[in-house]
Design a protein around this motif. Sequence first.
Motif, PDB file in Angstrom:
ATOM      1  N   MET A 179     -18.201   2.152 -14.232  1.00 49.69           N
ATOM      2  CA  MET A 179     -19.072   3.235 -14.665  1.00 49.69           C
ATOM      3  C   MET A 179     -20.404   3.184 -13.926  1.00 49.69           C
ATOM      4  SD  MET A 179     -21.933   3.854 -16.767  1.00 49.69           S
ATOM      5  CE  MET A 179     -21.985   2.510 -17.943  1.00 49.69           C
ATOM      6  N   CYS A 180     -20.962   1.993 -13.747  1.00 42.08           N
ATOM      7  CA  CYS A 180     -22.224   1.852 -13.023  1.00 42.08           C
ATOM      8  C   CYS A 180     -22.089   2.311 -11.574  1.00 42.08           C
ATOM      9  CB  CYS A 180     -22.702   0.396 -13.067  1.00 42.08           C
ATOM     10  SG  CYS A 180     -23.298  -0.134 -14.681  1.00 42.08           S
ATOM     11  N   PHE A 181     -20.953   2.043 -10.954  1.00 46.91           N
ATOM     12  CA  PHE A 181     -20.740   2.484  -9.574  1.00 46.91           C
ATOM     13  C   PHE A 181     -20.807   4.004  -9.483  1.00 46.91           C
ATOM     14  CE2 PHE A 181     -17.647   4.191  -6.521  1.00 46.91           C
ATOM     15  CZ  PHE A 181     -18.251   3.790  -5.335  1.00 46.91           C
ATOM     16  N   PHE A 182     -20.137   4.689 -10.388  1.00 43.03           N
ATOM     17  CA  PHE A 182     -20.145   6.153 -10.341  1.00 43.03           C
ATOM     18  C   PHE A 182     -21.512   6.721 -10.730  1.00 43.03           C
ATOM     19  CE2 PHE A 182     -15.481   5.521 -10.796  1.00 43.03           C
ATOM     20  CZ  PHE A 182     -15.112   6.168  -9.624  1.00 43.03           C
ATOM     21  N   MET A 183     -22.220   6.059 -11.624  1.00 46.98           N
ATOM     22  CA  MET A 183     -23.578   6.496 -11.942  1.00 46.98           C
ATOM     23  C   MET A 183     -24.471   6.368 -10.707  1.00 46.98           C
ATOM     24  SD  MET A 183     -23.949   7.613 -15.053  1.00 46.98           S
ATOM     25  CE  MET A 183     -25.687   7.419 -15.398  1.00 46.98           C
ATOM     26  N   TYR A 184     -24.306   5.281  -9.982  1.00 48.84           N
ATOM     27  CA  TYR A 184     -25.066   5.108  -8.735  1.00 48.84           C
ATOM     28  C   TYR A 184     -24.737   6.225  -7.743  1.00 48.84           C
ATOM     29  CZ  TYR A 184     -26.564   3.142  -4.269  1.00 48.84           C
ATOM     30  OH  TYR A 184     -27.140   2.968  -3.042  1.00 48.84           O
ATOM     31  N   THR A 185     -23.465   6.646  -7.721  1.00 52.40           N
ATOM     32  CA  THR A 185     -23.076   7.730  -6.819  1.00 52.40           C
ATOM     33  C   THR A 185     -23.766   9.031  -7.197  1.00 52.40           C
ATOM     34  OG1 THR A 185     -20.921   6.650  -6.604  1.00 52.40           O
ATOM     35  CG2 THR A 185     -21.107   8.896  -5.782  1.00 52.40           C
ATOM     36  N   PHE A 186     -23.943   9.275  -8.504  1.00 55.54           N
ATOM     37  CA  PHE A 186     -24.705  10.440  -8.941  1.00 55.54           C
ATOM     38  C   PHE A 186     -26.110  10.421  -8.322  1.00 55.54           C
ATOM     39  CE2 PHE A 186     -21.825  11.185 -12.626  1.00 55.54           C
ATOM     40  CZ  PHE A 186     -21.786  12.570 -12.588  1.00 55.54           C
ATOM     41  N   PHE A 187     -26.769   9.269  -8.412  1.00 48.54           N
ATOM     42  CA  PHE A 187     -28.132   9.151  -7.876  1.00 48.54           C
ATOM     43  C   PHE A 187     -28.133   9.298  -6.357  1.00 48.54           C
ATOM     44  CE2 PHE A 187     -28.548   5.881 -11.524  1.00 48.54           C
ATOM     45  CZ  PHE A 187     -28.495   6.893 -12.456  1.00 48.54           C
ATOM     46  N   TRP A 188     -27.148   8.707  -5.735  1.00 46.37           N
ATOM     47  CA  TRP A 188     -27.023   8.731  -4.276  1.00 46.37           C
ATOM     48  C   TRP A 188     -26.882  10.171  -3.776  1.00 46.37           C
ATOM     49  CZ3 TRP A 188     -22.405   5.896  -1.449  1.00 46.37           C
ATOM     50  CH2 TRP A 188     -22.641   5.917  -0.079  1.00 46.37           C
ATOM     51  N   LEU A 189     -26.041  10.949  -4.428  1.00 50.62           N
ATOM     52  CA  LEU A 189     -25.859  12.351  -4.036  1.00 50.62           C
ATOM     53  C   LEU A 189     -27.150  13.144  -4.189  1.00 50.62           C
ATOM     54  CD1 LEU A 189     -22.367  13.131  -5.635  1.00 50.62           C
ATOM     55  CD2 LEU A 189     -22.880  12.755  -3.224  1.00 50.62           C
ATOM     56  N   ARG A 190     -27.875  12.887  -5.272  1.00 53.15           N
ATOM     57  CA  ARG A 190     -29.121  13.627  -5.485  1.00 53.15           C
ATOM     58  C   ARG A 190     -30.138  13.328  -4.393  1.00 53.15           C
ATOM     59  NH1 ARG A 190     -33.121  13.531 -10.831  1.00 53.15           N
ATOM     60  NH2 ARG A 190     -34.696  14.898  -9.932  1.00 53.15           N
ATOM     61  N   ALA A 191     -30.171  12.095  -3.931  1.00 52.96           N
ATOM     62  CA  ALA A 191     -31.155  11.715  -2.916  1.00 52.96           C
ATOM     63  C   ALA A 191     -30.733  12.121  -1.509  1.00 52.96           C
ATOM     64  CB  ALA A 191     -31.390  10.211  -2.969  1.00 52.96           C
ATOM     65  N   THR A 192     -29.482  12.523  -1.339  1.00 55.10           N
ATOM     66  CA  THR A 192     -28.947  12.725   0.011  1.00 55.10           C
ATOM     67  C   THR A 192     -28.775  14.189   0.385  1.00 55.10           C
ATOM     68  OG1 THR A 192     -27.762  10.622  -0.184  1.00 55.10           O
ATOM     69  CG2 THR A 192     -27.065  12.112   1.563  1.00 55.10           C
ATOM     70  N   PHE A 193     -28.176  14.967  -0.511  1.00 52.68           N
ATOM     71  CA  PHE A 193     -27.755  16.322  -0.141  1.00 52.68           C
ATOM     72  C   PHE A 193     -28.733  17.377  -0.651  1.00 52.68           C
ATOM     73  CE2 PHE A 193     -23.769  13.921  -0.152  1.00 52.68           C
ATOM     74  CZ  PHE A 193     -23.263  14.272   1.091  1.00 52.68           C
TER      75      PHE A 193
END
Length: 367
Positions: free
Chosen positions: A310-324
């Motif tokens: 779950m933490c990995f996918f939450m990190y992906t949420f943050f990663w997408l927001r900072a990237t795209f």
Amino acid sequence: MAEFFASLVPQFAWDIWNWFPPLVHYLVITLFKILVVMISVILIVAFSTYFERKVIGSMQARVGPNRVGPLGLGQPIADVIKLLIKEVIVPSQSSKFLFVIAPLLTLIPALAAWAVMPLNSDFVIADINAGLLYVLALTSVGVYGVILAGWATNSKYALLGAMRSAAQIVAYEIAMGFALVGVLMAGGSLNLGDIVEAQAGGVSQWFLLPLFPLFVVYWISGVAETNRAPFDVAEGESEIVAGFHVEYSGVAFALFFLAEYANMVLISTLTAIFFLGGWASPFEGWTFLNDISFLSWLTVGGLHWLFLKMCFFMYTFFWLRATFPRYRYDQIMRLGWKVFIPVTIVWIAVEGAMAWFQVGPWSGLGA
């Protein structure tokens, strides 16, 4: 579990507990499970805001929260206090009842879905056979809160944001539903615990590999369902002045904020359950690890594995927001209707062929 609690309490207390009828036992245990899950989810949601600001700050060479408490860990608590003491302003021309009830309609389904979520092989609030349908139904209810918030405000900007968000949610909800049909075909059950058990045996048995296109569709659709960047057109500040909750303040706005992060946690956990084996260990079946005393725990499944996924996918949420950057609205709708839905339908047909030839999750059908 009963033996565990029996070791923690005195014998006379255990005798009193056994004196109560089974119905009371069931109600007390269920209430205890609900409190554990709800408190845990709310705490995860609160500190997700902190970690999001830290992660995005690190990606963008900023510091992030570092003033309130050690390392800034008190920032979520300060945010809660700030939102609680702010005045809730209800527009004079709004539909006041719907204005107040709309935030609850977005938050309650995100929390109620945890009733059927298996956290490990023993801990689930309601182990129902139609858990998959229950989750799908509840995740669809949240759109009503968004629509009512935009309409009840009596503001054209809020209504425009609500309509854009509702159209987006409906488009991606269909793709998510088709992706879950693929999970149902592979797992052979609507029970979430059975779906996890069907992936037992290590990474090679997870649905991630045979259902990879459905995994991609489900995950991206989950990002769009939660109105997160780059699909946050409902809150396009440069276009519609912050979207459907533009007139909300204080606790009412906090409920929308809480619902967004609660849905992020929910989607992250569901993705782990449907495609990454849930609480199962990725090293399950690696028998040589059992011969090494300090590594044998790696082969044991449990809540810690589900939490890490779950933490990995939450990190992906943050990663997408900072990237795209934010997509255009027509691009978002084209992706949902013209790409994701056809991909899921085609892969369901591919699954049918895989089941016919008994490959992947269906390899044991002829045994």
